[in-house]
Motif scaffolding. Structure first.
Motif, PDB file in Angstrom:
ATOM      1  N   ARG A 162      24.882-131.141  -9.981  1.00 16.63           N
ATOM      2  CA  ARG A 162      23.936-130.603 -10.967  1.00 16.63           C
ATOM      3  C   ARG A 162      22.590-130.302 -10.325  1.00 16.63           C
ATOM      4  NH1 ARG A 162      26.889-134.461 -13.780  1.00 16.63           N
ATOM      5  NH2 ARG A 162      27.958-133.687 -15.638  1.00 16.63           N
ATOM      6  N   GLY A 163      22.173-131.174  -9.424  1.00 19.22           N
ATOM      7  CA  GLY A 163      20.905-130.975  -8.735  1.00 19.22           C
ATOM      8  C   GLY A 163      21.128-130.893  -7.237  1.00 19.22           C
ATOM      9  N   VAL A 164      20.488-129.931  -6.611  1.00 17.65           N
ATOM     10  CA  VAL A 164      20.643-129.768  -5.166  1.00 17.65           C
ATOM     11  C   VAL A 164      19.256-129.715  -4.544  1.00 17.65           C
ATOM     12  CG1 VAL A 164      21.821-128.512  -3.343  1.00 17.65           C
ATOM     13  CG2 VAL A 164      22.638-128.321  -5.688  1.00 17.65           C
ATOM     14  N   GLY A 165      18.680-130.903  -4.300  1.00 18.30           N
ATOM     15  CA  GLY A 165      17.351-130.958  -3.711  1.00 18.30           C
ATOM     16  C   GLY A 165      17.413-130.848  -2.205  1.00 18.30           C
ATOM     17  N   LEU A 166      16.430-130.176  -1.624  1.00 13.64           N
ATOM     18  CA  LEU A 166      16.374-130.061  -0.171  1.00 13.64           C
ATOM     19  C   LEU A 166      16.022-131.406   0.441  1.00 13.64           C
ATOM     20  CD1 LEU A 166      14.450-126.705   0.386  1.00 13.64           C
ATOM     21  CD2 LEU A 166      16.898-127.087   0.070  1.00 13.64           C
ATOM     22  N   TRP A 167      16.441-131.592   1.695  1.00 12.25           N
ATOM     23  CA  TRP A 167      16.078-132.791   2.430  1.00 12.25           C
ATOM     24  C   TRP A 167      15.806-132.397   3.877  1.00 12.25           C
ATOM     25  CZ3 TRP A 167      14.434-137.481   1.428  1.00 12.25           C
ATOM     26  CH2 TRP A 167      14.387-138.413   2.473  1.00 12.25           C
ATOM     27  N   ASP A 168      14.520-132.244   4.207  1.00 13.76           N
ATOM     28  CA  ASP A 168      14.126-131.886   5.563  1.00 13.76           C
ATOM     29  C   ASP A 168      14.951-130.711   6.079  1.00 13.76           C
ATOM     30  OD1 ASP A 168      12.801-131.881   7.920  1.00 13.76           O
ATOM     31  OD2 ASP A 168      13.566-133.797   8.662  1.00 13.76           O
ATOM     32  N   ALA A 169      14.915-129.610   5.328  1.00 13.11           N
ATOM     33  CA  ALA A 169      15.766-128.456   5.627  1.00 13.11           C
ATOM     34  C   ALA A 169      14.951-127.237   6.049  1.00 13.11           C
ATOM     35  CB  ALA A 169      16.627-128.131   4.411  1.00 13.11           C
ATOM     36  N   GLY A 170      13.882-127.460   6.799  1.00  7.26           N
ATOM     37  CA  GLY A 170      13.022-126.361   7.210  1.00  7.26           C
ATOM     38  C   GLY A 170      13.748-125.307   8.017  1.00  7.26           C
ATOM     39  N   ASP A 171      14.574-125.723   8.971  1.00  7.67           N
ATOM     40  CA  ASP A 171      15.322-124.767   9.785  1.00  7.67           C
ATOM     41  C   ASP A 171      16.328-124.009   8.930  1.00  7.67           C
ATOM     42  OD1 ASP A 171      13.930-125.543  12.008  1.00  7.67           O
ATOM     43  OD2 ASP A 171      15.488-126.903  12.752  1.00  7.67           O
ATOM     44  N   GLY A 172      16.955-124.719   7.975  1.00  5.72           N
ATOM     45  CA  GLY A 172      17.922-124.070   7.098  1.00  5.72           C
ATOM     46  C   GLY A 172      17.274-123.014   6.227  1.00  5.72           C
ATOM     47  N   VAL A 173      16.086-123.312   5.692  1.00  6.82           N
ATOM     48  CA  VAL A 173      15.360-122.329   4.883  1.00  6.82           C
ATOM     49  C   VAL A 173      15.029-121.108   5.738  1.00  6.82           C
ATOM     50  CG1 VAL A 173      13.235-121.872   3.611  1.00  6.82           C
ATOM     51  CG2 VAL A 173      14.417-124.053   3.303  1.00  6.82           C
ATOM     52  N   GLY A 174      14.601-121.356   6.969  1.00  2.67           N
ATOM     53  CA  GLY A 174      14.290-120.249   7.869  1.00  2.67           C
ATOM     54  C   GLY A 174      15.492-119.383   8.158  1.00  2.67           C
ATOM     55  N   GLN A 175      16.675-120.013   8.246  1.00  2.00           N
ATOM     56  CA  GLN A 175      17.902-119.263   8.516  1.00  2.00           C
ATOM     57  C   GLN A 175      18.276-118.384   7.324  1.00  2.00           C
ATOM     58  OE1 GLN A 175      19.554-120.028  11.532  1.00  2.00           O
ATOM     59  NE2 GLN A 175      21.144-118.468  11.275  1.00  2.00           N
ATOM     60  N   VAL A 176      18.134-118.920   6.112  1.00  2.00           N
ATOM     61  CA  VAL A 176      18.483-118.165   4.907  1.00  2.00           C
ATOM     62  C   VAL A 176      17.555-116.963   4.741  1.00  2.00           C
ATOM     63  CG1 VAL A 176      18.650-118.249   2.389  1.00  2.00           C
ATOM     64  CG2 VAL A 176      19.443-120.171   3.747  1.00  2.00           C
ATOM     65  N   PHE A 177      16.283-117.157   5.055  1.00  2.00           N
ATOM     66  CA  PHE A 177      15.290-116.096   4.871  1.00  2.00           C
ATOM     67  C   PHE A 177      14.839-115.566   6.229  1.00  2.00           C
ATOM     68  CE2 PHE A 177      15.114-118.883   1.188  1.00  2.00           C
ATOM     69  CZ  PHE A 177      15.162-117.976   0.133  1.00  2.00           C
ATOM     70  N   ALA A 178      15.800-115.282   7.077  1.00  2.00           N
ATOM     71  CA  ALA A 178      15.488-114.877   8.450  1.00  2.00           C
ATOM     72  C   ALA A 178      14.655-113.605   8.491  1.00  2.00           C
ATOM     73  CB  ALA A 178      16.788-114.677   9.230  1.00  2.00           C
ATOM     74  N   GLU A 179      14.902-112.673   7.554  1.00  2.00           N
ATOM     75  CA  GLU A 179      14.155-111.415   7.586  1.00  2.00           C
ATOM     76  C   GLU A 179      12.690-111.635   7.215  1.00  2.00           C
ATOM     77  OE1 GLU A 179      15.253-111.441   3.182  1.00  2.00           O
ATOM     78  OE2 GLU A 179      15.711-112.488   5.039  1.00  2.00           O
TER      79      GLU A 179
END
Length: 375
Positions: free
Chosen positions: A273-290
């Motif tokens: 139900r909830g998907v909170g991030l946990w120290d996912a800075g690199d992952g966020v950068g990968q998703v929004f690479a452009e």
């Protein structure tokens, strides 16, 4: 020869065998080398296929054994035994114990649902993260991006599966949904699948076969039906989709690791139900690479992409090359991740406070300048 020496020799012989019983579960030369010191102690390797209240089911060369995790229950919730771990287990005894587990190659972690600053590990040693998205409900791209950020951060390769494609009458609509998801998932395969009719399953099985995949998604996204279709049998309990809104009810309550008939393994998870991030800075950068690539071209390295001169991100937005929705999603996930990390990182907390003060001072200076011009 003592019993412990005999057990150690037996373990070493199994480990060196190319036909090791654990090979279908992902055992390889790398794990063998990691486990060698524990084999010398007479312990046996096993992969954790289920964890439940201080106990775990672990598949070993002799089959599935129930083991106690009392020796591996640290205060850090990210270091507890979880499904997918490779464990060092007592060769015999009642009860048998997990003495330790091998260092994880990958780990899927989210922020715990509690208000405490804790992470929760969902699966370990995963090669692919399958994000299930239902075609029968309104598409929430921001949620897809959130799942993908966690998947990339885990070290696994994400795959988005558009489930329940059979509930969409128009194939063109399905094609448009796939395109929408692809725009939010650069570098990620997006596969439409009908678990009911078997369409697209062969492609998905080929993508994730041979390794370990974890199945993720919201409640009612069709994960259990998809798991059954991949497994070739009704292993997971499934409840019928409601006609009124196309949603099912999640039925998986634990994380289970099961072998796929074409090779590889699958970890099914309860609906999240909830998907909170946990120290996912690199992952966020990968998703929004452009966006990150555009940000590197901004005139100022600390550009907030709001009204600064020479902002490449705003220029792309004005030119229609970047959507406002995607930029806002990027900002939201960055802010959330920064808050999570700041709760556990005193140095970053100090940096954030310094930045807040700097921006506050800039704002006050701008206001003073404006008042001076108006006098």
């Amino acid at each position: 020869m003592s019993s412990s020496s005999s057990s150690s020799a037996h373990s070493s012989s199994l480990l060196g065998s190319s036909s090791h019983p654990l090979t279908p579960y992902g055992w390889d030369a790398g794990w063998e080398a990691e486990f060698a010191p524990y084999a010398a102690q007479g312990l046996v390797p096993g992969r954790v296929v289920r964890v439940d209240r201080g106990q775990c089911d672990t598949v070993t060369a002799e089959g599935v054994v129930r083991a106690d995790t009392a020796f591996v229950t640290p205060h850090d919730p990210l270091r507890v035994v979880c499904t997918g771990d490779w464990a060092a287990v007592d060769p015999d005894g009642s009860p048998r114990y997990v003495r330790t587990y091998l260092p994880r190659r990958t780990a899927f972690v989210r922020s715990a649902s509690s208000k405490r600053s804790e992470g929760q590990i969902l699966a370990a040693n995963v090669d692919h993260a399958i994000v299930a998205v239902s075609a029968a409900v309104d598409l929430d791209l921001a949620r897809v991006e959130r799942f993908l950020a966690l998947a990339w951060e885990s070290g696994a390769q994400p795959v988005v599966v558009l489930t329940k494609a059979d509930l969409v009458a128009d194939p063109v609509t399905v094609s448009h949904l796939v395109q929408d998801i692809e725009s939010a998932a650069p570098g990620v395969p997006v596969l439409p699948v009908s678990s009911l009719h078997g369409e697209g399953l062969d492609v998905l099985a080929a993508v994730v076969g041979g390794g370990t995949a974890v199945l993720l998604g919201q409640s009612g996204a069709g994960k259990s039906t998809l798991a059954n279709a991949l497994l070739g049998e009704d292993t997971m309990e499934v409840q019928a989709t409601r006609d009124v809104d196309g949603k099912g009810r999640h039925t998986t309550t634990t994380r289970n690791l099961l072998l796929l008939p074409g090779g590889g393994a699958l970890i099914d998870t309860p609906g999240l139900r909830g998907v909170g991030l946990w120290d996912a800075g690199d992952g966020v950068g990968q998703v929004f690479a452009e966006i990150e690539a555009l940000a590197a071209e901004c005139r100022f390295h600390d550009c907030a992409h709001e009204s600064e001169p020479g902002c490449a991100v705003r220029a792309a937005l004005d030119a229609g090359e970047l959507s406002e929705r995607r930029l806002e999603s990027y900002r939201k996930l960055l802010r959330e991740n920064q808050r999570i990390v700041a709760k556990t990182d005193a140095r970053l907390r100090a940096e954030i406070r310094k930045e807040w003060k700097r921006r506050g001072a800039q704002g006050r200076a701008a206001m003073e300048a404006k008042r001076g011009r108006l006098r």
